[in-house]
Design a protein around this motif. Structure first.
Motif, mmCIF file in Angstrom:
data_model
loop_
_atom_site.group_PDB
_atom_site.id
_atom_site.type_symbol
_atom_site.label_atom_id
_atom_site.label_comp_id
_atom_site.label_asym_id
_atom_site.label_seq_id
_atom_site.Cartn_x
_atom_site.Cartn_y
_atom_site.Cartn_z
ATOM 1 N N GLY A 1 0.815 -1.178 -0.056
ATOM 2 C CA GLY A 1 -0.029 0.007 0.072
ATOM 3 C C GLY A 1 0.900 1.438 0.073
ATOM 4 O O GLY A 1 0.817 2.062 -0.697
ATOM 5 N N PRO A 2 1.581 1.433 1.029
ATOM 6 C CA PRO A 2 2.594 2.724 1.080
ATOM 7 C C PRO A 2 3.361 2.771 -0.372
ATOM 8 O O PRO A 2 3.603 4.025 -0.791
ATOM 9 C CB PRO A 2 3.353 2.709 2.287
ATOM 10 C CG PRO A 2 2.566 1.589 3.191
ATOM 11 C CD PRO A 2 1.898 0.617 2.304
ATOM 12 N N GLN A 3 4.005 1.707 -0.667
ATOM 13 C CA GLN A 3 4.883 1.781 -1.693
ATOM 14 C C GLN A 3 4.052 2.230 -3.056
ATOM 15 O O GLN A 3 4.542 2.902 -4.042
ATOM 16 C CB GLN A 3 5.393 0.446 -1.838
ATOM 17 C CG GLN A 3 6.723 0.047 -0.716
ATOM 18 C CD GLN A 3 7.436 -1.325 -1.181
ATOM 19 O OE1 GLN A 3 7.062 -2.044 -1.960
ATOM 20 N NE2 GLN A 3 8.237 -1.522 -0.169
ATOM 21 N N VAL A 4 3.035 1.613 -3.333
ATOM 22 C CA VAL A 4 2.044 1.975 -4.344
ATOM 23 C C VAL A 4 1.750 3.414 -4.435
ATOM 24 O O VAL A 4 1.726 4.071 -5.307
ATOM 25 C CB VAL A 4 0.598 1.181 -4.369
ATOM 26 C CG1 VAL A 4 -0.298 1.667 -5.515
ATOM 27 C CG2 VAL A 4 1.023 -0.284 -4.738
ATOM 28 N N VAL A 5 1.369 4.107 -3.121
ATOM 29 C CA VAL A 5 1.309 5.579 -3.054
ATOM 30 C C VAL A 5 2.404 6.278 -3.551
ATOM 31 O O VAL A 5 2.483 7.193 -4.052
ATOM 32 C CB VAL A 5 0.722 5.885 -1.797
ATOM 33 C CG1 VAL A 5 0.659 7.436 -1.389
ATOM 34 C CG2 VAL A 5 -0.483 5.325 -1.171
ATOM 35 N N ALA A 6 3.601 5.701 -3.013
ATOM 36 C CA ALA A 6 4.826 6.482 -3.428
ATOM 37 C C ALA A 6 5.130 6.525 -4.961
ATOM 38 O O ALA A 6 5.516 7.358 -5.608
ATOM 39 C CB ALA A 6 6.153 5.591 -2.606
ATOM 40 N N THR A 7 4.538 5.200 -5.649
ATOM 41 C CA THR A 7 5.092 5.101 -6.914
ATOM 42 C C THR A 7 3.905 5.991 -7.711
ATOM 43 O O THR A 7 4.197 6.236 -8.913
ATOM 44 C CB THR A 7 4.681 3.556 -7.726
ATOM 45 O OG1 THR A 7 3.584 3.129 -7.146
ATOM 46 C CG2 THR A 7 5.925 2.805 -7.001
ATOM 47 N N GLY A 8 2.690 6.169 -7.065
ATOM 48 C CA GLY A 8 1.841 7.042 -7.793
ATOM 49 C C GLY A 8 2.324 8.646 -7.861
ATOM 50 O O GLY A 8 1.980 9.388 -8.683
ATOM 51 N N ASP A 9 3.108 8.752 -6.749
ATOM 52 C CA ASP A 9 3.943 10.334 -6.866
ATOM 53 C C ASP A 9 4.961 10.353 -8.123
ATOM 54 O O ASP A 9 5.280 11.479 -8.478
ATOM 55 C CB ASP A 9 4.510 10.339 -5.562
ATOM 56 C CG ASP A 9 3.732 10.563 -4.288
ATOM 57 O OD1 ASP A 9 2.512 10.975 -4.651
ATOM 58 O OD2 ASP A 9 4.341 10.275 -3.302
ATOM 59 N N LEU A 10 5.041 9.113 -8.504
ATOM 60 C CA LEU A 10 6.108 9.272 -9.835
ATOM 61 C C LEU A 10 5.523 10.056 -10.934
ATOM 62 O O LEU A 10 6.249 10.640 -11.620
ATOM 63 C CB LEU A 10 6.510 7.774 -10.318
ATOM 64 C CG LEU A 10 7.280 7.702 -11.488
ATOM 65 C CD1 LEU A 10 8.692 8.127 -11.619
ATOM 66 C CD2 LEU A 10 7.421 6.184 -11.919
ATOM 67 N N PHE A 11 4.232 9.666 -11.043
ATOM 68 C CA PHE A 11 3.524 10.547 -12.205
ATOM 69 C C PHE A 11 3.621 12.051 -12.120
ATOM 70 O O PHE A 11 3.592 12.861 -13.075
ATOM 71 C CB PHE A 11 2.024 10.120 -12.343
ATOM 72 C CG PHE A 11 1.397 10.067 -13.535
ATOM 73 C CD1 PHE A 11 1.612 9.411 -14.673
ATOM 74 C CD2 PHE A 11 0.491 11.472 -13.654
ATOM 75 C CE1 PHE A 11 0.769 9.716 -15.792
ATOM 76 C CE2 PHE A 11 -0.253 11.589 -14.719
ATOM 77 C CZ PHE A 11 -0.369 10.847 -15.812
#
Length: 496
Positions: A83-93
């Protein structure tokens, strides 16, 4: 003369049938065991009922351990791992979008370094976003694990990002050498930037979004599996607990009738303990399912959606920069800006066919939400507005986001009207004064933080609720078994 002796008359001795094996004599221990297993005796019946009770307690323990384990796995994946890692990768965009936006701002400023936030601030922000993008890619690589598809996507984004950085650096260096007043740069610098921004839009951003979708599917699959397992586990716990209670009541009734005693204290305590344990575990599993749903639907999903909306809004603001930066592609950038605005807050397509229509109809949509409230729009903000309970802090935060988004769009309309009326210098100055966009972005971040707090609180309460059950459940089950054995032991002792 031969004398023949005749055997005495009488029945012939039995001759054993060779087809039938001789039955060996049964030892005394086997004979005693057979008597104990034989249920026609009272001790055997008591032992059998005690055995069934212990097995039922074991089934209750197994069902409870399985359900609690599913709750723990779901919280671990959604709250502490993927979960937290997906949120972090969402910040990539968002980071990639803002990198390109800052390059456009640097090129627009030219030698007028003090307009807007200034050239140096834009360069610092560009470096900050590049660092954030690299960190998000490292986290995505960790999350990918052995998934070859995600690993290929991460490598492709890394390779494309390196190529983009080279083109952007060349464009900014050439622009600095060809000092020009604020406005469109030289054709050479503009050609390099076109290559860079096309690479960003055509390759990097779609790949980054796919990476977020692929990573987010881990969370979705985990949630669906664990949430359904929790619902099933709760039913299994209730069924196993009911079975234990039925068996213990049956034992109690049998002993009461057979031995003329009103109550067996140990068995009564075991029955009461089973009811309490079943209620506690069933309540815990149900609460954990609710916390998992809250963390996923009210927290994780909203944070991810708002992260996406923020990135698209930032990209739309960059399209306004590109609109001023590249007159040749001006119509294209205006259409792209309109499409992105519709994805953020979607208005009726029949009445909203252009950016001009969008600017006109936006006021009515925002006013209807603030006054009634009535949601007449779709998109990311439409989902948030529908999910927010009227009168809640979340609804107030959504209203603030909508107000500031409307102010940002009003300013965009003013910028385009100035360009159309032949005032590109005034339009550029107004654009670079990014106060409205900054306030809108801050409101959006505040709303995302509110949902992140909901996510963190649900995970924290879930962890706290599971604390201690690794020891408590086996201990409680062992106590029930001991109480059952203590309850039947005095009755068996009467037959010795």
């Amino acid at each position: 003369m031969t004398v023949t002796t005749q055997p005495p008359a009488g029945p012939a001795p039995a001759v054993p049938d060779p087809a039938l094996p001789a039955r060996p004599a049964r030892p005394g221990t086997v004979r005693r065991l057979a008597r104990r297993v034989h249920l026609r005796t009272v001790p055997a019946r008591i032992r059998a009922m005690a055995l069934v009770s212990v097995v039922a307690v074991g089934a209750l323990f197994g069902a409870a351990a399985w359900a609690i384990g599913n709750a723990r796995d779901g919280l671990e994946t959604i709250g502490h791992d993927a979960g937290p890692q997906v949120v972090a990768t969402g910040d990539l965009f968002f980071a990639l979008n803002d990198m390109d936006a800052q390059v456009a701002n640097v090129l627009l400023l030219g030698r007028d370094h003090d307009l807007g936030r200034g050239r140096d601030a834009s360069l610092r922000l560009y470096e900050q976003r590049r660092t954030e993008a690299n960190q998000a890619l490292l986290q995505a690589a960790q999350l990918a694990g052995d998934d070859r598809t995600e690993q290929r996507t991460v490598r492709a984004v890394l390779d494309g990002l390196g190529q983009y950085e080279r083109l952007a650096a060349q464009a900014m260096q050439l622009d600095q050498q060809r000092a020009h007043p604020a406005g469109p740069p030289s054709e050479e610098a503009l050609a390099l930037y076109r290559q860079a921004t096309d690479l960003m839009k055509v390759k990097l951003l779609p790949q980054a979004y796919n990476l977020t979708l692929e990573s987010g599917s881990i969370v979705r699959r985990t949630y669906e599996t664990e949430h359904s397992s929790l619902a099933a586990g709760r039913l299994w716990v209730l069924g196993a607990g009911l079975a234990v209670v039925v068996v213990l009541v049956a034992v109690q009734v049998y002993l009461t009738r057979r031995f003329r005693r009103l109550l067996n204290p140990a068995l009564a305590l075991a029955t009461l303990g089973t009811v309490v344990l079943t209620a506690l575990v069933a309540g815990l599993v149900g609460a954990q399912a609710d916390r998992l749903r809250t963390a996923k639907e009210d927290g994780f999903d909203s944070v991810l959606a708002l992260s996406r909306a923020r990135a698209i809004g930032n990209s739309a603001y960059a399209d306004e920069s590109r609109y001023l930066l590249d007159p040749v592609r001006r119509d294209t950038y205006e259409q792209v800006y309109f499409d992105k605005s519709q994805s953020i807050l979607y208005l009726d397509a029949e009445r909203t066919k252009s950016l001009t229509d969008y600017h006109t109809n936006l006021d009515g949509a925002v006013n209807s939400y603030r006054s009634e409230p009535r949601v007449t729009f779709l998109g990311f903000f439409g989902d948030q507005a529908r999910a927010a309970r009227p009168g809640s802090a979340e609804a107030a935060a959504v209203a603030q986001v909508l107000d500031r988004y409307r102010a940002f769009q009003h300013k965009d309309r003013s910028v385009r009207e100035m360009v159309t009326s032949g005032q590109p210098g005034q339009a550029l100055t107004l654009h670079l004064n990014a106060q409205e966009f900054t306030r809108y972005d801050a409101a959006l971040v505040d709303l995302a933080r509110m949902h992140r707090a909901t996510f963190d609180d649900a995970i924290r309460r879930g962890d706290r609720g599971l604390r201690g059950w690794n020891a408590a459940l086996p201990a409680a089950s062992a106590v029930l078994v001991v109480l059952i054995l203590l309850g039947v032991r005095p009755r068996l002792a009467e037959y010795r």
